[in-house]
Design an enzyme around this catalytic site. Structure first.
Site, PDB file in Angstrom:
ATOM      1  N   ILE A   8       0.854  -1.143  -0.135  1.00 23.40           N
ATOM      2  CA  ILE A   8       0.114   0.030   0.028  1.00 23.40           C
ATOM      3  C   ILE A   8       0.897   1.124  -0.077  1.00 23.40           C
ATOM      4  O   ILE A   8       1.758   1.464   0.995  1.00 23.40           O
ATOM      5  CB  ILE A   8      -0.973   0.157   1.210  1.00 23.40           C
ATOM      6  CG1 ILE A   8      -2.113  -1.204   1.057  1.00 23.40           C
ATOM      7  CG2 ILE A   8      -1.706   1.375   1.352  1.00 23.40           C
ATOM      8  CD1 ILE A   8      -2.943  -1.312   2.294  1.00 23.40           C
ATOM      9  N   CYS A   9       0.897   2.188  -1.126  1.00 25.86           N
ATOM     10  CA  CYS A   9       1.573   3.242  -1.342  1.00 25.86           C
ATOM     11  C   CYS A   9       2.816   3.026  -1.162  1.00 25.86           C
ATOM     12  O   CYS A   9       3.541   2.255  -1.797  1.00 25.86           O
ATOM     13  CB  CYS A   9       1.084   4.192  -0.168  1.00 25.86           C
ATOM     14  SG  CYS A   9       1.641   6.072  -0.390  1.00 25.86           S
ATOM     15  N   GLN A  10       3.705   3.784  -0.331  1.00 22.38           N
ATOM     16  CA  GLN A  10       4.967   3.312   0.072  1.00 22.38           C
ATOM     17  C   GLN A  10       5.512   2.011   0.377  1.00 22.38           C
ATOM     18  O   GLN A  10       6.523   1.291   0.091  1.00 22.38           O
ATOM     19  CB  GLN A  10       5.470   4.125   1.261  1.00 22.38           C
ATOM     20  CG  GLN A  10       7.050   4.353   1.344  1.00 22.38           C
ATOM     21  CD  GLN A  10       7.661   5.102   2.789  1.00 22.38           C
ATOM     22  OE1 GLN A  10       6.719   4.818   3.842  1.00 22.38           O
ATOM     23  NE2 GLN A  10       8.441   5.717   2.650  1.00 22.38           N
ATOM     24  N   GLY A  68       4.012  -0.442  -1.110  1.00 19.14           N
ATOM     25  CA  GLY A  68       4.113  -0.713  -2.569  1.00 19.14           C
ATOM     26  C   GLY A  68       5.228  -0.672  -3.102  1.00 19.14           C
ATOM     27  O   GLY A  68       6.015  -1.679  -3.870  1.00 19.14           O
TER      28      GLY A  68
END
Lengths: 360, 350
Positions: free
Chosen positions: A146-148, A150
């Site tokens: 998720i986000c960072q 990822g």
């Protein structure tokens, strides 16, 4: 025709209504008291230097056979993936029969200032992956970043491709120099070394201020006016408070991790250039040969879709699927009623069905 | 301005602390301090929106000619021109630039302070002269450190002033566009205060975003952050001097210890991994020698490459590790305190 069809009387009526809502706000807030987030039952199965690996308990009847390890960002807390019943990515994945694990990075303090990307990726994620591989007797695991998180998952998959069965990146920054990336633009000329030397860990207050400054009028004024407009809707007010609780519960970023992430990625864009090194090893996205699902949000003001989409051109597999979902950076995790929500797309993709919505 | 004087280093330190802000973040785009934390207070909310409503009411009932949109637009033009302002103009300016909850209120109050003399260019120039000559005497090291700190602070104030001007530009652009929007009679009419407020937010946010995305803004933003970092580093040096006097460790000494601890942790992990490999090899060798032995035999995944034994759970348990080594290859690794054996909570997967 006049642009404004307002009169002193109509303005006075609106303000009277506004003040009535304002007057009722304390009652509503008193009734709600402190809202709870992250309530799905879970068990800690591994602890390492403040990092905790959790396993979520799913419905008894579900056939939990496919494990998914969620790797969250260092910024903010992972509870956004489990905000409340009905708005929980984690619960939705459990209901679909997945065996869900999550790495909680905790709250770094001054003693963690030297913890960097090598620690997060090659020690912490790797320890969690190895622990699950051993316990679940599997050679590989599916990572959902998720986000960072990822970006971390992408780096991990490139550095340890033999341990990753599938990679799911959600609202993940890959190319940090795309047009319209305000955050990247702001930090482009900042002396990151001096900032870290002087501040140590980047405080949650600092990070909040930075994120608020991206949309100051909406995030510091307009959203609260909207909140008062809905104050009579207790459930909407509760949801608002949950989001407030989550968004301002901001752990610090360790000095070293921030230094490396800002300098090498936001400023150097090294992942795209193929020059990123973590723990002395070059991160080569071409080594990502497992199936990849890349989910991004159409109206993401923090990670522009173009930044996420850059993943496609870097990896070494044709088994690549993209899904552009409606909503913003956070909205995609809490607006789960859509037929094209994150858990639906993940479920379909894991079962190797067409994800349907804007799939490539 | 009352400020630090002479060799009263305590007052200097207090002044730096005040100037840096209580939270010490020094973040130029947003002043983070306890009062800022009250931004979501309902009273502030009401104040901001009420201010907007008051402005609109004033112009809606005004005696000037033209429709409400034109009157507002004219007021905005007067504010931009910085000419003589009427009551309504001042109300509007207050809302747009200094109203409670305005993202830029503190910046504009800072700009006003600069104009009034607190951090004006002439004040900063005058302060600069203070460190224009070398210090002498037994406390010259302290004096020089104080001067360096002040020099850095003055540079930071100048950089903050430049950034503040950028933010003002954004507001000016927003005002001009809002005026043009109000004069433009095409499109749907605005029929409520809330719709007008939303239109202002949309216009102001877009004007701000456009400004932020310019190279000039990025340069000034970075200059301000970098100057703030420089002040904090000088402040650190000052604090380190005081720490040395009282036998407290300074930042670099603590960092050195953390670095050593990190290296030792890595070494221990590496040694544990090597031990795991050796144990694994011994187990394999043992089984090859005694294939019929039932002791220590446990189920394993069929024809799968075995994932390596994790050293993670044992990182902080050397005693446990020693016991395992002493017991040799007959024992399974057990989870330590605070850990759970996943087998106890996982359903049977077969």
């Amino acid at each position: 025709m006049a642009k404004l069809e307002l009169t002193p009387a109509s303005i006075a009526r609106e303000m009277a209504d506004f003040h009535a809502r304002l007057a009722s706000a304390p009652d509503t807030l008193r009734r709600l008291q402190d809202v709870k987030i992250g309530t799905s039952p879970r068990d800690a199965i591994l602890r390492k230097e403040g990092i905790v690996l959790y396993r979520y308990r799913g419905p008894a009847e579900a056939a939990h056979t496919t494990p998914i390890l969620i790797v969250y960002a260092l910024v903010n807390r992972p509870e956004v993936a489990d905000l409340q019943p009905g708005r929980s990515l984690i619960a939705a994945l459990l209901e679909r029969g997945f065996d869900v694990y999550l790495i909680d990075w905790g709250y770094p303090d001054g003693s963690d200032r030297l913890v960097g990307l090598d620690d997060y990726i090659n020690r912490y994620i790797d320890a969690c992956v190895d622990h699950l591989r051993r316990c679940l007797e599997r050679e590989r695991l599916t990572l959902l970043g998720i986000c960072q998180g990822g970006t971390f998952s992408t780096c991990y998959a490139a550095l340890h491709p033999d341990k990753v069965e599938r990679l799911i990146a959600t609202v993940t920054p890959i190319d940090f120099h795309t047009e319209g990336d305000m955050l990247s633009h702001l930090v482009r000329h900042v002396d990151v070394d001096a900032l870290v030397e002087s501040s140590g860990n980047l405080s949650g207050d600092f990070l909040n201020a930075l994120f608020l400054s991206l949309k100051p009028y909406r995030l510091t004024q307009a959203k609260y006016i909207r909140f008062l407009e809905q104050i009579d809707d207790v459930e909407a007010a509760a949801m608002f408070l949950r989001m407030e609780k989550w968004i301002f519960d901001s752990p610090a970023l360790t000095a070293t991790a921030f230094r490396e992430f800002a300098r090498d990625l936001y400023q150097g864009n090294k992942l795209v250039k193929g020059t990123l090194t973590i723990g002395g090893r070059t991160v080569e996205p071409a080594r990502i040969t497992m199936p990849v699902l890349n989910i991004f949000a159409r109206d993401d003001h923090l990670v522009p879709p173009a930044s996420s989409k850059a993943l496609k051109g870097l990896i070494g597999t044709d088994d690549y699927t993209e899904a552009e979902l409606p909503g913003g950076h956070i909205g995609v995790y809490v607006s789960l009623k859509s037929p094209h929500s994150v858990p639906v797309v993940v479920d379909k993709w894991m079962r190797r069905e067409a994800v349907g919505h804007n799939a490539v | 301005m009352t400020g630090p004087t002479g060799k009263d280093y305590g007052s200097w330190l207090n002044a730096w602390t005040e100037w840096l802000g209580p939270a010490g973040t020094g973040f130029p785009g947003w002043k983070v301090h306890p009062r800022g934390a009250q931004a979501a207070d309902l009273g502030d909310l009401a104040g901001a929106y009420s201010a907007f409503a008051e402005v609109m009411k004033h112009f809606a009932q005004g005696n000037e000619t033209g429709d409400l949109g034109s009157r507002l637009a004219a007021a905005i033009d007067r504010i931009k021109a910085a000419g003589a302002l009427g009551d309504g103009d001042r109300l509007l300016r207050a809302f747009l630039t200094t109203a409670s909850m305005s993202p830029f209120a503190s910046l504009f109050s800072g700009a006003a302070a600069a104009t009034d003399g607190r951090f004006s260019a002439s004040f900063l120039d005058a302060q600069s002269q203070w460190f224009d000559w070398p210090a002498i005497g037994p406390y010259r090291e302290w004096v020089d450190a104080g001067k360096e700190l002040q020099e850095a602070f003055i540079a930071q104030r100048r950089a903050a002033g430049m950034l503040s001007e950028r933010y003002q530009q954004a507001v000016e652009v927003a005002l001009a566009r809002f005026a043009a929007f109000l004069r433009d009679t095409s499109g749907e009419p605005i029929t409520s205060l809330k719709l007008l407020y939303d239109a202002w937010v949309e216009i102001a946010e877009n004007a701000y975003a456009e400004l932020v995305m310019t190279d000039a803004f990025a340069a000034d933003f970075a200059a301000c952050i970098n100057a703030t970092s420089a002040v904090q580093l000088k402040l650190r040096g000052w604090q380190d001097r005081i720490a040395g006097l009282t036998d407290l460790p300074n930042r670099s000494e603590v960092d050195a210890l953390l670095e050593r601890q990190k290296m030792m942790t890595r070494e221990i992990e590496s040694l544990r991994a090597a031990l795991d490999d050796m144990r694994q090899a011994l187990t394999t060798s043992d089984k090859q020698e005694r294939p019929t032995s039932k002791a220590g035999v446990r189920s394993k995944p069929k024809a799968r490459k075995k994932p390596p034994a994790s050293s993670a759970t044992r990182a902080s348990k050397p005693a446990g590790l020693r016991r395992q080594v002493a017991r040799g290859r007959k024992r399974e690794t057990k989870p330590g305190a605070g850990e759970f054996d996943i087998a106890e909570i996982l359903p049977d997967r077969d």
